[in-house]
Design a protein around this motif. Structure first.
Motif, PDB file in Angstrom:
ATOM      1  N   LYS A 118       0.824  -1.211   0.000  1.00  0.00           N
ATOM      2  CA  LYS A 118       0.000   0.000   0.000  1.00  0.00           C
ATOM      3  C   LYS A 118       0.860   1.265   0.000  1.00  0.00           C
ATOM      4  CE  LYS A 118      -4.230  -2.086   1.151  1.00  0.00           C
ATOM      5  NZ  LYS A 118      -3.799  -3.466   1.418  1.00  0.00           N
ATOM      6  N   ASP A 149      -2.984  -2.702   7.573  1.00  0.00           N
ATOM      7  CA  ASP A 149      -2.060  -2.145   6.590  1.00  0.00           C
ATOM      8  C   ASP A 149      -2.427  -0.769   6.051  1.00  0.00           C
ATOM      9  OD1 ASP A 149      -0.514  -4.365   6.819  1.00  0.00           O
ATOM     10  OD2 ASP A 149      -1.274  -5.336   5.020  1.00  0.00           O
ATOM     11  N   GLY A 283      -7.674  -8.575  -2.681  1.00  0.00           N
ATOM     12  CA  GLY A 283      -8.769  -8.362  -1.740  1.00  0.00           C
ATOM     13  C   GLY A 283      -9.787  -7.435  -2.375  1.00  0.00           C
ATOM     14  N   ASN A 284      -9.475  -6.151  -2.361  1.00  0.00           N
ATOM     15  CA  ASN A 284     -10.381  -5.157  -2.941  1.00  0.00           C
ATOM     16  C   ASN A 284     -10.208  -4.971  -4.448  1.00  0.00           C
ATOM     17  OD1 ASN A 284     -12.281  -4.091  -1.123  1.00  0.00           O
ATOM     18  ND2 ASN A 284     -10.591  -3.207   0.064  1.00  0.00           N
ATOM     19  N   PHE A 285      -9.381  -5.791  -5.070  1.00  0.00           N
ATOM     20  CA  PHE A 285      -9.201  -5.760  -6.526  1.00  0.00           C
ATOM     21  C   PHE A 285      -8.491  -4.488  -6.994  1.00  0.00           C
ATOM     22  CE2 PHE A 285     -10.559  -6.132 -11.051  1.00  0.00           C
ATOM     23  CZ  PHE A 285     -10.359  -7.477 -11.232  1.00  0.00           C
ATOM     24  N   ASN A 287      -4.967  -3.832  -6.592  1.00  0.00           N
ATOM     25  CA  ASN A 287      -3.676  -4.185  -7.149  1.00  0.00           C
ATOM     26  C   ASN A 287      -3.838  -4.801  -8.541  1.00  0.00           C
ATOM     27  OD1 ASN A 287      -0.971  -4.781  -7.379  1.00  0.00           O
ATOM     28  ND2 ASN A 287      -0.827  -5.928  -5.474  1.00  0.00           N
ATOM     29  N   THR A 445       3.246  -8.611  -1.512  1.00  0.00           N
ATOM     30  CA  THR A 445       2.467  -7.482  -0.997  1.00  0.00           C
ATOM     31  C   THR A 445       2.797  -7.091   0.440  1.00  0.00           C
ATOM     32  OG1 THR A 445       0.628  -8.965  -0.468  1.00  0.00           O
ATOM     33  CG2 THR A 445       0.544  -7.827  -2.589  1.00  0.00           C
TER      34      THR A 445
HETATM   35  C1  LIG Z   1      -4.337  -4.553   0.755  1.00  0.00           C
HETATM   36  C2  LIG Z   1      -3.532  -5.789   0.675  1.00  0.00           C
HETATM   37  C3  LIG Z   1      -3.828  -6.806  -0.265  1.00  0.00           C
HETATM   38  C4  LIG Z   1      -5.019  -6.740  -1.194  1.00  0.00           C
HETATM   39  O1  LIG Z   1      -4.865  -5.772  -2.195  1.00  0.00           O
HETATM   40  P1  LIG Z   1      -6.125  -5.254  -3.039  1.00  0.00           P
HETATM   41  O2  LIG Z   1      -5.618  -4.114  -3.818  1.00  0.00           O
HETATM   42  O3  LIG Z   1      -7.148  -4.829  -2.002  1.00  0.00           O
HETATM   43  O4  LIG Z   1      -6.618  -6.375  -3.863  1.00  0.00           O
HETATM   44  C5  LIG Z   1      -2.992  -7.919  -0.326  1.00  0.00           C
HETATM   45  N1  LIG Z   1      -1.945  -8.035   0.518  1.00  0.00           N
HETATM   46  C6  LIG Z   1      -1.626  -7.093   1.435  1.00  0.00           C
HETATM   47  C7  LIG Z   1      -0.463  -7.310   2.329  1.00  0.00           C
HETATM   48  C8  LIG Z   1      -2.403  -5.929   1.541  1.00  0.00           C
HETATM   49  O5  LIG Z   1      -2.086  -5.001   2.461  1.00  0.00           O
END
Ligand SMILES: *Cc1c(COP(=O)(O)O)cnc(C)c1O
Length: 501
Positions: A118, A149, A283-285, A287, A445
């Motif tokens: 992030k 995060d 998660g939230n699509f 990335n 991530t």
């Molecule tokens: C936010 C996050 C994700 C998910 O990313 P999205 O953009 O929401 O799909 C995956 N891994 C980590 C460590 C994150 O902080």
């Protein structure tokens, strides 16, 4: 470059600076550029030179300038140079890639101040917000809720910035020790950390409550840095360009034995370009939506692999064509907690593109069908049938035991320690590798240090603490405790935030 809403309201197209500080479009849709700029093979080679000779920040300025025409290019260059630098990022390459002995590639997105990807978006957003507020003589109070995060990444990006205050709600006692220490050790005047006597959903409801009070919202200039912000997505497009350039350069230099993927067909006078597949813990699509945009721009990405944990609402869609968001009660608490989502807030952007940018159909699905039926079903549509071919998407999911096994296996076989979110990606990458041509890059991530308990469970030892995080758990911490009550939140904002006009 003008921006439009995925639900296509009468509201006319807006400029980048206008939507920078906005959330949803007035019709409830999400903002997207009216078209994606296209990079030719020649453009990509030029960008390779920029990345190699001038570095990541210069590449970022070049990519951003394709989407932003109301900030002068020199200013954009200064903004990206401040956003992407050492020591805020631990590696001067900002997003280096590495090739593991077992064959997978890793793109390191977690070298920023909070050790999660992030930071890639937030560090830029902090610079852009300060720039734009300064230009307008305006100020902003960011009120947010976080389970880990996002909140810490936003605070590290906004600390000490003139015209910006942050009030961040956290569920008391529900974050890891490292996450707590990271946030609560920020002692900047403009950062207010709040421990709410409740769970994450309670925190979110409190944020909603102050946002639904128009007079209060206007008086305190309340804004957000949530994952639907277009500038966050745009920041992420850059590292897909960088990843493609770095992996193809490494292969061309013979640093990796593996051949690049099937070659992308191009106009006759252009050399064909090797394709690279990316695997994205999702998660939230947000990335993987950035990967989609990069692919639409002509960056030769082959498959876009969506990896979920047990909260598999996205995997379900890509397998079946049915999108069925869950309730928060149906959302499991897993060992890759930043992917524990019930609905994917950026997904509407992709569906808009999938449906040929038909705003009326998009509004029908996200505005009407979801509210009425709780799901929509594209399984019988020609668009869904062509999804893999036209857009590259494939998906998979993993479980707690899969994550533990991947963490162990990657450490044993590749001598590299991954965090539980990256492990979701590695698991799905290994499961799908046989069906994919060419290099497979897992987007890392987060760093293991953030999730010590799971690393200990997987490997029997604690994760190493990178030098820049040493002692973070020992220092002074500051936070305000608050009951789960909207009136208390309003009182806290009145007491702690400086009204600047
Ligand atoms: C936010 C996050 C994700 C998910 O990313 P999205 O953009 O929401 O799909 C995956 N891994 C980590 C460590 C994150 O902080």
């Amino acid at each position: 470059m003008r921006y439009i809403s995925t639900r296509g309201s009468a509201d006319h197209a807006r400029s980048f600076s206008d939507i920078l500080l906005a959330g949803l479009a007035p019709d409830g849709g999400l903002y997207l550029p009216e078209s994606y700029p296209v990079l030719t093979a020649g453009d990509l080679e030029e960008l390779r030179g920029v990345l190699e000779n001038e570095g990541y920040a210069a590449l970022a300025a070049r990519v951003l300038a394709l989407f932003i025409d109301d900030i002068p290019v020199e200013d954009l260059s200064a903004i990206t140079a401040r956003a992407y630098r050492t020591p805020a990022f631990s590696d001067p390459a900002i997003v280096p890639v590495s090739h593991l002995p077992g064959g997978l590639w890793i793109a390191h997105l977690s070298n920023g101040p909070t050790a999660a990807f992030k930071d890639m978006a937030m560090q830029l957003l902090g610079e852009l917000f300060e720039y734009e507020l300064g230009r307008r003589g305006d100020w902003l109070t960011i009120v947010g809720a976080t389970s880990g995060d996002t909140g810490s990444s936003a605070e590290y990006a906004l600390r000490g910035r003139p015209g910006l205050s942050v009030v961040m709600l956290t569920p008391a006692g529900r974050m890891t020790a490292f996450q707590r220490a990271q946030m609560f050790s920020l002692l900047d005047e403009n950062i207010v950390n709040v421990a709410v006597d409740g769970v994450f959903d309670d925190c979110q409801d409190l944020v909603k409550a102050v946002n639904m009070d128009p007079a209060f919202k206007a008086a305190w200039h309340i804004g957000a840095v949530n994952s639907i912000n277009w500038a966050r997505l745009l920041a992420q497009v850059v590292y897909y360009v960088a990843t493609w350039l770095r992996v193809t350069s490494a292969i061309a230099e013979g640093g990796a034995e593996e051949p690049a993927g099937r070659e992308e067909p191009r106009a006759l006078d252009e050399a064909p370009l090797p394709r690279v597949n990316v695997v994205v813990p999702s998660g939230n699509f947000g990335n993987v939506c950035a990967a989609h945009i990069a692919r639409q721009m002509g960056v030769p990405l082959g498959a876009l692999v969506v990896a979920t944990n047990e909260n598999d609402v996205l995997d379900e869609f890509f397998r079946t064509g049915v999108y069925r968001p869950r309730s928060s009660a149906q959302t499991l608490a897993t060992s890759s907690p930043s992917m524990d989502i019930s609905k994917a807030s950026n997904f509407e952007r992709f569906v808009f593109d999938l449906l040929g940018r038909d705003a009326e159909r998009t509004a029908g699905l996200f505005g009407d069908a979801l509210a009425r039926d709780g799901f929509f079903d594209l399984s019988e549509t020609p668009e869904f049938a062509a999804l893999r071919e036209d857009f590259g998407f494939v998906s998979g999911a993993s479980s707690h035991s899969d994550r533990l096994e991947e963490i162990r296996r990657t450490e044993d076989e590749d001598a590299y320690l991954i965090d539980p979110h990256t492990a979701d990606g590695v698991h799905v990458a290994r499961a799908l590798a046989e069906g994919l041509d060419g290099p497979l890059v897992v987007m890392e991530t987060a760093l293991p240090v953030k999730f010590a308990e799971t690393i200990l469970e997987a490997t029997g030892h604690m994760p190493p603490v990178p030098a820049r995080f040493e002692g973070v758990e020992g220092g002074a911490q500051r936070l305000v405790e608050m009951p789960n009550d909207a009136a208390a939140l309003r009182a806290l904002i009145e007491e702690r935030v400086k009204q600047l006009d």
